[in-house]
Design a protein around this motif. Structure first.
Motif, short mmCIF file in Angstrom:
data_model
loop_
_atom_site.label_atom_id
_atom_site.label_comp_id
_atom_site.label_asym_id
_atom_site.label_seq_id
_atom_site.Cartn_x
_atom_site.Cartn_y
_atom_site.Cartn_z
N LYS A 251 0.83 -1.21 0.00
CA LYS A 251 0.00 0.00 0.00
C LYS A 251 0.86 1.26 0.00
O LYS A 251 1.86 1.35 0.71
CB LYS A 251 -0.93 0.02 1.21
CG LYS A 251 -2.05 -1.00 1.13
CD LYS A 251 -3.08 -0.79 2.24
CE LYS A 251 -4.25 -1.75 2.08
NZ LYS A 251 -5.31 -1.52 3.10
N ASP A 253 1.29 5.22 0.91
CA ASP A 253 0.86 6.05 2.04
C ASP A 253 0.33 7.40 1.55
O ASP A 253 0.79 7.93 0.54
CB ASP A 253 2.02 6.30 3.00
CG ASP A 253 2.51 5.01 3.65
OD1 ASP A 253 1.66 4.16 3.98
OD2 ASP A 253 3.73 4.86 3.82
N THR A 314 -3.98 14.82 8.97
CA THR A 314 -3.87 13.57 9.73
C THR A 314 -3.37 12.45 8.84
O THR A 314 -3.34 12.56 7.61
CB THR A 314 -5.25 13.19 10.33
OG1 THR A 314 -5.10 12.05 11.17
CG2 THR A 314 -6.25 12.87 9.24
N GLU A 315 -2.97 11.35 9.47
CA GLU A 315 -2.56 10.16 8.73
C GLU A 315 -3.78 9.53 8.07
O GLU A 315 -4.86 9.48 8.65
CB GLU A 315 -1.91 9.14 9.66
CG GLU A 315 -0.56 9.57 10.23
CD GLU A 315 0.55 9.57 9.20
OE1 GLU A 315 0.41 8.88 8.17
OE2 GLU A 315 1.55 10.26 9.42
N TYR A 316 -3.59 9.04 6.88
CA TYR A 316 -4.69 8.39 6.15
C TYR A 316 -4.99 7.01 6.75
O TYR A 316 -4.08 6.25 7.09
CB TYR A 316 -4.30 8.22 4.68
CG TYR A 316 -5.28 7.38 3.88
CD1 TYR A 316 -6.45 7.92 3.39
CD2 TYR A 316 -5.01 6.03 3.63
CE1 TYR A 316 -7.35 7.15 2.66
CE2 TYR A 316 -5.90 5.25 2.92
CZ TYR A 316 -7.06 5.82 2.43
OH TYR A 316 -7.94 5.04 1.72
N GLU A 317 -6.27 6.73 6.90
CA GLU A 317 -6.72 5.40 7.27
C GLU A 317 -7.81 4.98 6.30
O GLU A 317 -8.47 5.82 5.68
CB GLU A 317 -7.27 5.40 8.71
CG GLU A 317 -6.22 5.69 9.77
CD GLU A 317 -6.80 5.70 11.18
OE1 GLU A 317 -8.02 5.39 11.31
OE2 GLU A 317 -6.07 6.02 12.13
N GLU A 318 -7.99 3.68 6.16
CA GLU A 318 -8.97 3.16 5.22
C GLU A 318 -10.34 3.77 5.48
O GLU A 318 -10.78 3.88 6.62
CB GLU A 318 -9.05 1.64 5.32
CG GLU A 318 -9.82 1.00 4.18
CD GLU A 318 -9.68 -0.52 4.15
OE1 GLU A 318 -10.42 -1.15 3.39
OE2 GLU A 318 -8.81 -1.04 4.88
#
Length: 375
Positions: A251, A253, A314-318
């Motif tokens: 994946k 980022d 923010t950090e990416y999340e699904e």
């Protein structure tokens, strides 16, 4: 069963501009979009009579007259000029860094010669502290470019909020160049053409897609269209590059952005469309007051309320919307391998920010499509 010349996945600027060109060329096109609306991240939502940039501020700017004339042939653009302000613990600074910024930072500085000497002196201190070696991280790089005062007030904490990492842990290339202008000019962009579509970006999207068949709420990967060759001769794919290949190489980022939007019972909340908050005192990176993109002068006060959005990086999340590619060594190498796979996909065109894993402003995306021959 209908057969299309192009199935276009995604209705952002790449997909909609491609659909427009294809229709002009007499092609039969279907656009599918997983969101409940068309337009991708330039979609605007009407709140209190104000066009709210639902996915963050989008300011169109370009030096390419062909691109400018093209978008204005779809919808007329206004005269909006982007002049953001930085707020550091209540101190207000003009952006980009210019003579107004320097005088606010150092009240004794009134001329370009004085400003240059102040910055050069601080730059020299930073270079000397490295002892002859090259900067190893963003903090060292920025200090060598603009010195400690600008770095600590206007760059350091803002950048750390953006990336969720210490500046000492970020690579130098993120900030290889910082615009420093020795003139009293608050216009953020140097481009010849700049503005916002009159009536909002939805007008641009509607114009590009006029007469084009579109379906919203359709996830390409969970629909019958995943077997796209049953429906179309070619596929234009503007979704995430790694998702197309089912993450077979791993994946990629992303950084993403969340928004807290509210109505304020005042006609003018902050006096500017964009105010960056550059200290850690505020968790958000900036506040957008949307009416200033399209309302000027008395118009601002004729609309009794206003809409503001706080922007949080923010950090990416699904499940989130991916915004910014993370351009570190791992992701750059992985994206390169995915692009090699993409080149081998017959009949598939990968476009846009997600489909190419590259950050683009709006005008270059449109320019890419306009330069495609024989659609």
């Amino acid at each position: 069963m209908p057969h299309y010349d192009y199935l276009i996945v995604g209705s952002g600027l790449y997909g909609t501009t491609f659909a427009y060109k294809a229709k002009q060329a007499g092609k039969k096109v279907l656009v599918i979009e997983k969101r409940p609306h068309l337009g991708g991240n330039v979609y605007c939502e009407s709140i209190e009579g104000i066009n709210v940039h639902k996915y963050g501020a989008h300011i169109f700017h370009t030096n390419n007259k062909e691109v400018w004339d093209f978008v204005n042939s779809i919808v007329e653009f206004n005269r909006y000029t982007n002049c953001p302000v930085a707020n550091y613990k209540g101190e207000l600074y003009n952006l980009p860094f210019n003579m107004n910024t320097f005088n606010r930072m150092w009240p004794e500085v009134h001329t370009p010669i004085q400003a240059k000497k102040k910055i050069d002196d601080q730059r020299s201190e930073a270079v000397a502290a490295l002892g002859g070696r090259e900067p190893q991280n963003l903090a060292e790089q920025a200090l060598c470019l603009v010195g400690k005062d600008i770095f600590y007030k206007l760059i350091k904490e803002y950048t750390e909020k953006q990336w969720g990492r210490s500046c000492k842990d970020l690579p130098t290339f993120i900030i290889k160049r910082l615009p420093v202008r020795m003139i009293f000019d608050n216009n953020y962009f140097n481009d010849c053409y700049q503005g916002i579509p009159i009536g909002g970006y939805n007008k641009l999207i509607e114009g590009l897609l006029e007469g084009v068949e579109c379906k919203t709420g359709v996830n390409f990967f969970n629909s019958e269209y995943k077997d796209w060759k049953n429906y179309a001769s070619k596929l234009v794919y503007t979704g995430a590059l790694d998702e197309y290949f089912d993450y077979k190489l791993g994946k990629l980022d992303w950084r993403t952005v969340n928004f807290k939007t509210r109505v304020e019972n005042t006609p003018n909340y902050q006096g500017n469309a964009v105010v960056n908050y550059t200290s850690h005192d505020e968790l958000y990176t900036r506040v957008i007051e949307h009416k200033h993109f399209e309302m000027f002068g008395q118009e601002v006060y004729d609309c009794p309320k206003t809409v503001v959005s706080e922007e949080y990086s923010t950090e990416y999340e699904e499940g989130m919307e991916p915004y910014y590619p993370v351009n570190d060594d791992r992701n750059n190498a992985l994206a390169k391998e995915y692009r090699k796979l993409a080149e081998k996909e017959e009949g598939v065109i990968f476009g846009g920010r997600l489909g190419q894993y590259r950050y683009f402003d709006m005008a270059p995306v449109i320019e890419q499509v306009l330069n495609i021959e024989n659609i």
